[in-house]
Design an enzyme around this catalytic site. Structure first.
Site, short mmCIF file in Angstrom:
data_model
loop_
_atom_site.label_atom_id
_atom_site.label_comp_id
_atom_site.label_asym_id
_atom_site.label_seq_id
_atom_site.Cartn_x
_atom_site.Cartn_y
_atom_site.Cartn_z
N THR A 186 0.86 -1.19 0.00
CA THR A 186 0.00 0.00 0.00
C THR A 186 0.89 1.23 0.00
O THR A 186 2.04 1.16 0.44
CB THR A 186 -0.88 0.04 1.26
OG1 THR A 186 -0.01 0.08 2.39
CG2 THR A 186 -1.75 -1.18 1.37
N GLU A 331 -5.84 -3.58 -0.96
CA GLU A 331 -6.25 -4.71 -0.10
C GLU A 331 -7.38 -5.53 -0.71
O GLU A 331 -7.75 -6.58 -0.20
CB GLU A 331 -6.72 -4.17 1.27
CG GLU A 331 -5.60 -3.65 2.17
CD GLU A 331 -5.27 -2.18 1.94
OE1 GLU A 331 -5.56 -1.66 0.84
OE2 GLU A 331 -4.69 -1.56 2.86
N LYS A 439 -15.47 17.97 10.00
CA LYS A 439 -16.54 17.98 11.00
C LYS A 439 -16.75 19.41 11.48
O LYS A 439 -15.97 19.93 12.26
CB LYS A 439 -16.20 17.04 12.16
CG LYS A 439 -17.44 16.34 12.66
CD LYS A 439 -17.11 15.10 13.41
CE LYS A 439 -18.40 14.30 13.63
NZ LYS A 439 -18.20 13.17 14.50
N TRP A 444 -21.04 16.54 9.53
CA TRP A 444 -20.03 16.14 8.56
C TRP A 444 -20.21 16.85 7.22
O TRP A 444 -21.33 16.95 6.73
CB TRP A 444 -20.10 14.62 8.32
CG TRP A 444 -19.58 13.82 9.46
CD1 TRP A 444 -19.22 14.28 10.69
CD2 TRP A 444 -19.35 12.41 9.47
NE1 TRP A 444 -18.78 13.26 11.48
CE2 TRP A 444 -18.86 12.09 10.75
CE3 TRP A 444 -19.50 11.40 8.54
CZ2 TRP A 444 -18.52 10.79 11.12
CZ3 TRP A 444 -19.16 10.10 8.90
CH2 TRP A 444 -18.68 9.80 10.17
P1 ADP Z 1 -5.54 1.97 -5.34
O1 ADP Z 1 -4.10 1.68 -5.40
O2 ADP Z 1 -6.43 1.06 -6.08
O3 ADP Z 1 -5.87 3.43 -5.58
P2 ADP Z 1 -5.15 2.30 -2.65
O4 ADP Z 1 -5.14 1.16 -1.74
O5 ADP Z 1 -3.90 3.05 -2.96
O6 ADP Z 1 -5.83 1.70 -3.91
O7 ADP Z 1 -6.21 3.39 -2.21
C1 ADP Z 1 -7.51 3.03 -1.97
C2 ADP Z 1 -8.29 4.25 -1.59
O8 ADP Z 1 -8.43 5.12 -2.70
C3 ADP Z 1 -9.72 3.93 -1.21
O9 ADP Z 1 -9.82 3.49 0.11
C4 ADP Z 1 -10.39 5.25 -1.44
O10 ADP Z 1 -10.23 6.14 -0.36
C5 ADP Z 1 -9.67 5.81 -2.62
N1 ADP Z 1 -10.45 5.57 -3.83
C6 ADP Z 1 -10.27 4.61 -4.76
N2 ADP Z 1 -11.18 4.73 -5.74
C7 ADP Z 1 -11.97 5.78 -5.43
C8 ADP Z 1 -13.10 6.41 -6.05
N3 ADP Z 1 -13.60 6.00 -7.20
N4 ADP Z 1 -13.65 7.46 -5.40
C9 ADP Z 1 -13.17 7.92 -4.24
N5 ADP Z 1 -12.09 7.37 -3.62
C10 ADP Z 1 -11.50 6.32 -4.21
#
Ligand code: ADP
Length: 541
Positions: A186, A331, A439, A444
């Protein structure tokens, strides 16, 4: 009584075997770091993946050893995906955009034994090399280059390496579908990055699900460009799912700017693509200034961060491209939801349909979502109640790789760290990352909604909204904006754009203009950096 059906393990090698068997002459196009295009096909990819697997085992790699890649989307990277996992090893895709200290941490933690890298990353690798003494071979994904070999005695070359493999090698038969196949870390905006270790089985389930019509919908008639890098959650699984469906694959190499992508899409008659919003913002900007069109592209998957509604509209109205808004996480392999309408929505008027298309979409079979309050009580799926989003399914991690005990997932749900609403059809709308939500006076405010609106302002090139500390309300939204080139629009003009679009008390208190919004290695806004910079500006006034 047990069913009387064959036991066929779900293995990654099975994908390339199928593609070579039934789509053997389907083309794989690959853009090299000098811009030239190599052309091979699935029969060719399988043949060389096998040879690579043989070379790795001959070099002494043992089952489940980690083999790292630091590479663009290209044909050798595809061979590594199949050759490494197919022969029982773990393909660890490393994101070269991370800071060197993070790379040293990640590659040390993974105990990578061999590192394959693209020539672009030679100086990066040189800097890492003496900090990673346990790596046994550094292999540049190129033909033999005598000059470079003379300069760097430690350097090996992919084509030399693969030549050491046997032609009659076949995949080892002791691989179980639960065996580890690949590893991604990650991006770790806080704390050290964490490893997500995928299995053959989870990868296959994710790939089969991804290829279905209401997810990515790949077919043997498609030409697919994964713009999302193969070092970013396995290009969202597309090098498995598109290959499984027999789609033609076009790999863009390092050229991800608007002009290069439009040229590639049009010359290679690409029908489907996938990538993060920032890439598409660049592409649309190029289309608008050049007047070019996208005559072949039918649809594109956009995710990784929220896709601004103005982007969905522009693609559909001006270029006839369907945007499939998707949400996921490393994940989750990564796909959790994709936005497609249902049969009952087809009779709704265009505006109502458009409204539904804005959310992050709904989960496919195999994925379950729930929203929970802070005490762990499940909240209703009414489209309004927002809570902590949790998920579970066959391609969601059960634990991090060599994790600290405090990261263990113990109640059967994975807490995503996102705050969302869910409706009765499963349509999910991300309101925020839980740590980014604002907040104000106990209520929110969604920074995602405010960012989406700001992005629709004609003078705004990029925008982020953060929680700024406030004496009376604890927190108030603050808008950070990058204006389009040579634009001098003032804060008042931008803020008045919100009038009538959101509740008055949601409108940001102030605007800060910057040259660039800081983003992490996967394109996400680094709100902690913005908060450090601007978090107190409302306290001073
Ligand atoms: P990735 O590498 O697939 O982007 P990460 O694990 O780095 O995944 O990040 C995941 C996070 O990215 C999610 O928990 C969310 O907060 C954000 N995210 C992914 N897709 C979207 C989306 N379409 N809209 C809003 N947030 C998103």
């Amino acid at each position: 009584m047990r069913g009387l059906m064959m036991d066929q393990p779900l293995l990654i090698s099975g994908i390339i075997d199928h593609a070579a068997r039934y789509h053997g002459d389907t083309e794989v196009v690959s853009v090299g770091i000098d811009g030239h295009r190599d052309r091979t096909d699935y029969a060719g990819v399988r043949k060389r993946s096998l040879k690579l697997g043989s070379a790795l085992l001959k070099r002494g790699m043992k089952k489940s050893d980690r083999i790292a890649t630091v590479a663009w989307n290209n044909f050798r990277h595809l061979e590594l995906y199949y050759g490494v996992s197919g022969s029982g090893l773990v393909c660890h895709t490393v994101n070269p955009r991370l800071f060197p200290e993070q790379l040293v941490y990640i590659m040390g933690h993974a105990e990578d034994r061999i590192v394959f890298f693209d020539k672009t990353f030679l100086s990066l690798v040189e800097a890492l090399q003496n900090q990673l003494p346990n790596v046994e071979a550094w292999i540049m994904m190129e033909d033999h280059d005598e000059e470079l070999a003379k300069e760097h005695s430690w350097l090996e070359f992919y084509e030399d390496f693969i030549a050491t493999g046997d032609d009659d090698f076949n995949w080892p038969d002791d691989i179980d579908e639960w065996d580890a196949s690949s590893l991604c870390y990650t991006s770790g905006t806080t704390g050290n990055p964490k490893g997500v270790l995928y299995a053959h089985r989870s990868t296959l389930l994710h790939a089969m699900m991804s290829a279905t019509p209401d997810v990515m919908g790949f077919s043997a008639r498609d030409s697919m460009v994964p713009v999302v890098p193969m070092f970013h959650v396995n290009a969202w699984g597309s090098p498995y799912s598109a290959v499984l469906a027999g789609s033609r694959l076009v790999l863009p190499g390092p050229f991800l700017d608007g002009e290069s992508l439009v040229t590639l899409f049009n010359e290679e008659k690409v029908t489907i693509s996938a990538g993060v919003p920032t890439i598409w913002a660049g592409l649309i900007q190029y289309l608008e200034t050049s007047g070019n069109k996208l005559p072949h592209l039918e649809r594109t998957v956009i995710g990784g961060s929220a896709c601004p509604p103005s982007m969905i509209d522009k693609f559909r109205d001006n270029y006839d491209v369907d945007v499939l808004h998707a949400w996921g996480m490393t994940e989750m392999s990564p796909l959790g939801t994709v936005n497609h309408l249902k049969n009952k929505h087809l009779d709704l008027d265009a505006d109502k349909q458009k409204e539904i298309r804005l959310s992050q979409g709904r989960p496919p079979y195999g994925m379950e979502l729930g929203v929970f309050d802070d005490e762990g009580n499940q909240l209703p799926n009414d489209g309004e109640t927002q809570g902590n989003l949790h998920c579970r399914g066959g391609w969601v991690l059960s634990d991090y790789y060599l994790a600290d005990p405090d990261t263990t997932i113990d109640d059967g749900w994975f807490p995503t760290g996102d705050v969302a609403t869910l409706d009765e059809d499963g349509f999910m709308q991300i309101r925020d990352r839980s740590k980014d939500i604002i907040k104000s006076g106990g209520e929110w405010i969604s920074s995602v909604d405010l960012e989406n609106l700001a992005m629709a302002h004609p003078c705004v090139a990029d925008a982020a909204v953060i929680a700024a500390r406030h004496e009376k309300w604890d927190e108030r939204p603050l808008l950070v904006v990058v204006r389009k080139e040579n634009d001098e629009t003032g804060a008042g003009d931008i803020l008045s754009f919100y009038s009538g679009k959101v509740a008055k008390w949601w409108i940001p208190d102030a605007v800060e203009f910057v040259d660039e919004i800081p983003r992490n290695a996967t394109g996400k806004v680094r709100k902690n950096v913005l908060r450090e910079q601007f978090g107190d500006v409302l306290m001073e006034t």
